[in-house]
Write a protein that holds these residues in place. Structure first.
Motif, PDB file in Angstrom:
ATOM      1  N   ARG A  45     -31.504  24.218 102.668  1.00 27.27           N
ATOM      2  CA  ARG A  45     -32.705  24.055 103.578  1.00 27.27           C
ATOM      3  C   ARG A  45     -31.838  23.285 104.884  1.00 27.27           C
ATOM      4  O   ARG A  45     -30.918  22.368 104.570  1.00 27.27           O
ATOM      5  N   LEU A  46     -32.160  23.769 106.036  1.00 27.95           N
ATOM      6  CA  LEU A  46     -31.795  23.124 107.002  1.00 27.95           C
ATOM      7  C   LEU A  46     -31.773  21.526 107.078  1.00 27.95           C
ATOM      8  O   LEU A  46     -32.901  21.072 106.889  1.00 27.95           O
ATOM      9  N   LYS A  47     -30.753  21.038 107.700  1.00 31.84           N
ATOM     10  CA  LYS A  47     -30.751  19.675 107.992  1.00 31.84           C
ATOM     11  C   LYS A  47     -30.789  19.167 109.443  1.00 31.84           C
ATOM     12  O   LYS A  47     -30.661  19.878 110.349  1.00 31.84           O
ATOM     13  N   VAL A  48     -30.981  17.935 109.574  1.00 32.22           N
ATOM     14  CA  VAL A  48     -31.498  17.590 111.227  1.00 32.22           C
ATOM     15  C   VAL A  48     -30.111  17.832 111.927  1.00 32.22           C
ATOM     16  O   VAL A  48     -30.157  18.379 112.917  1.00 32.22           O
ATOM     17  N   ALA A  49     -28.751  17.776 111.403  1.00 29.46           N
ATOM     18  CA  ALA A  49     -27.687  18.041 112.064  1.00 29.46           C
ATOM     19  C   ALA A  49     -27.735  19.421 112.778  1.00 29.46           C
ATOM     20  O   ALA A  49     -27.046  19.835 113.866  1.00 29.46           O
ATOM     21  N   HIS A  50     -28.065  20.479 111.716  1.00 24.54           N
ATOM     22  CA  HIS A  50     -28.130  21.933 112.115  1.00 24.54           C
ATOM     23  C   HIS A  50     -29.028  22.052 113.395  1.00 24.54           C
ATOM     24  O   HIS A  50     -29.014  23.281 114.230  1.00 24.54           O
ATOM     25  N   PHE A  51     -29.685  21.348 113.876  1.00 27.78           N
ATOM     26  CA  PHE A  51     -30.869  21.754 115.109  1.00 27.78           C
ATOM     27  C   PHE A  51     -30.163  20.772 116.175  1.00 27.78           C
ATOM     28  O   PHE A  51     -30.729  20.779 117.262  1.00 27.78           O
ATOM     29  N   GLU A  52     -28.946  20.381 116.082  1.00 28.14           N
ATOM     30  CA  GLU A  52     -28.274  19.599 117.420  1.00 28.14           C
ATOM     31  C   GLU A  52     -28.093  20.708 118.491  1.00 28.14           C
ATOM     32  O   GLU A  52     -28.121  20.233 119.539  1.00 28.14           O
ATOM     33  N   GLU A  53     -27.942  21.856 118.272  1.00 32.92           N
ATOM     34  CA  GLU A  53     -27.669  22.762 119.284  1.00 32.92           C
ATOM     35  C   GLU A  53     -29.107  22.907 120.155  1.00 32.92           C
ATOM     36  O   GLU A  53     -29.028  23.137 121.348  1.00 32.92           O
ATOM     37  N   LEU A  54     -30.294  22.772 119.385  1.00 32.77           N
ATOM     38  CA  LEU A  54     -31.378  22.557 120.261  1.00 32.77           C
ATOM     39  C   LEU A  54     -31.579  21.611 120.947  1.00 32.77           C
ATOM     40  O   LEU A  54     -32.107  21.639 122.317  1.00 32.77           O
ATOM     41  N   THR A  55     -31.482  20.440 120.511  1.00 33.99           N
ATOM     42  CA  THR A  55     -31.626  19.155 121.413  1.00 33.99           C
ATOM     43  C   THR A  55     -30.689  18.913 122.319  1.00 33.99           C
ATOM     44  O   THR A  55     -30.709  18.629 123.622  1.00 33.99           O
ATOM     45  N   LYS A  56     -29.254  19.726 122.201  1.00 33.67           N
ATOM     46  CA  LYS A  56     -28.187  19.649 122.916  1.00 33.67           C
ATOM     47  C   LYS A  56     -28.733  20.366 124.325  1.00 33.67           C
ATOM     48  O   LYS A  56     -28.587  19.801 125.433  1.00 33.67           O
ATOM     49  N   LYS A  57     -29.310  21.612 123.888  1.00 33.90           N
ATOM     50  CA  LYS A  57     -29.664  22.548 125.168  1.00 33.90           C
ATOM     51  C   LYS A  57     -30.687  21.813 125.943  1.00 33.90           C
ATOM     52  O   LYS A  57     -30.763  22.018 127.137  1.00 33.90           O
TER      53      LYS A  57
END
Length: 363
Positions: A45-57
């Motif tokens: 299961r994806l964790k919050v850290a895996h969505f860092e690319e989205l929030t960074k963009k």
């Protein structure tokens, strides 16, 4: 297949068979997590850290725009057209964790309002304009509606190998929720989103032809969220009217009771043919909704002039406070009339408009 750009991922296979597969395929063994088309793929299961690319963009977009001088209306349009477009790709693939949704909303909210207090709750902003919002997408509802496409695919694409695998592994030939009544993402979004109460003034505030920043200011005033002095009592400042200093600065006094504003409104009312004196914004919007129906030139003039007047009175007040620029009512009236004339000329270049009498006729 490009061997240099491809990897093979192996799970549940013994060491001997793994070696043979790698030898026969000439592919390097890949390891998770990795990215495919910018999306993180993991075996869990994806964790919050895996969505860092989205929030960074999203943060990168915002940092690039923050240095620019943008009105609230400009910022709102960027959030609506660009930031929510960036989110859409991810939302259609993964269910976003609440922490990620909160982070994205915070980035967008701070970009919209800047360092000032948050005038209107984000949940209200995400309502349609007909319900008093700005028409932003509610992140959680939009995520659910995009993911619901998978249910539609399961319901409709029964001949595909993917569907047969879903049926065998997950559904095991049990009936799927009947979703044929919901057609398209917009109808699905309406099903998931929180519903508000429809308001009566949205057609006036967002009427065609009104300059976006004028409409945005009028929207804030209509929502009773304008930061007049009576609403910022936590700041130790004199709360008397910025123009006349006779009474407390409230929205009603600032826009209608103050002699400075009354002078402007008297001229504009006579100019656009408003015979009834307005004492509050709600009464003005009510009159405008009644008298400015349809798409005639006269109706457009009244809506545009009303929103422009509200904007320029508020702008004159801010210039007085922050730039120490003493306003002249005749100067403000001239700016209002000139702006209305320019907008009408851009809408009807072949129509002759008498700026002084607002007499409209074919040239």
């Amino acid at each position: 297949m490009n061997v240099l750009k491809s990897n093979i991922f192996i799970a549940g296979i013994n060491v001997r068979d793994t070696g043979q597969i790698l030898s026969l395929s000439h592919l390097s063994r890949g390891s998770m997590p990795f990215r495919y088309l910018g999306i993180p793929l993991v075996a869990e299961r994806l964790k919050v850290a895996h969505f860092e690319e989205l929030t960074k963009k999203i943060r990168t977009y915002i940092d690039g725009w923050s240095a620019l001088t943008l009105s609230y209306a400009g910022r709102a349009e960027l959030i609506r057209s660009v930031l929510q477009g960036v989110e859409c790709y991810w939302l259609s693939i993964f269910p976003l964790p609440d922490a990620v949704c909160t982070k994205i909303v915070k980035l967008c909210r701070n970009f919209l309002w800047g360092t000032s207090s948050k005038k209107i709750a984000w949940s209200s902003i995400c309502l349609p304009k007909s319900e008093g919002g700005l028409g932003f997408r509610d992140l959680r509802a939009w995520n659910n509606s995009l993911l619901a496409k998978t249910l539609w695919n399961i319901h409709a694409k029964k001949d595909t190998l993917w569907h047969k695998w879903i049926q065998h592994v997950y559904l095991r030939n049990r009936p799927l929720l009947d979703c044929h009544k919901i057609k398209g993402r917009n109808q699905t979004y309406e099903f998931f989103r929180p519903a508000g109460t429809e308001i009566s003034w949205h057609n006036v505030v967002w009427a065609a032809g009104i300059t976006p920043k004028h409409a945005f200011s009028l929207w804030i005033v209509a929502r009773s969220r304008l930061q007049t002095k009576d609403r910022i009592r936590h700041i130790e400042i004199e709360d008397s009217c910025s123009f006349c200093a006779r009474q407390q600065e409230t929205a009603i006094h600032l826009f209608f009771s103050c002699p400075f504003s009354a002078t402007i409104w008297a001229e504009i009312r006579a100019w656009i043919g408003i015979k009834r004196k307005m004492s509050t914004l709600s009464s003005g919007l009510k009159w405008l909704k009644k008298e400015a129906k349809g798409t005639s030139r006269q109706s457009k003039v009244k809506c545009i002039a009303f929103a422009t007047t509200v904007y320029h009175i508020w702008n004159a007040r801010n210039r007085l406070i922050f730039e120490d620029e003493v306003p002249n009512p005749n100067y403000v009236i001239h700016h209002i009339k000139t702006h209305v004339y320019k907008v009408m000329f851009s809408l009807y270049p072949s129509v002759l408009i008498d700026l002084e009498n607002l007499a409209i006729g074919d040239s």
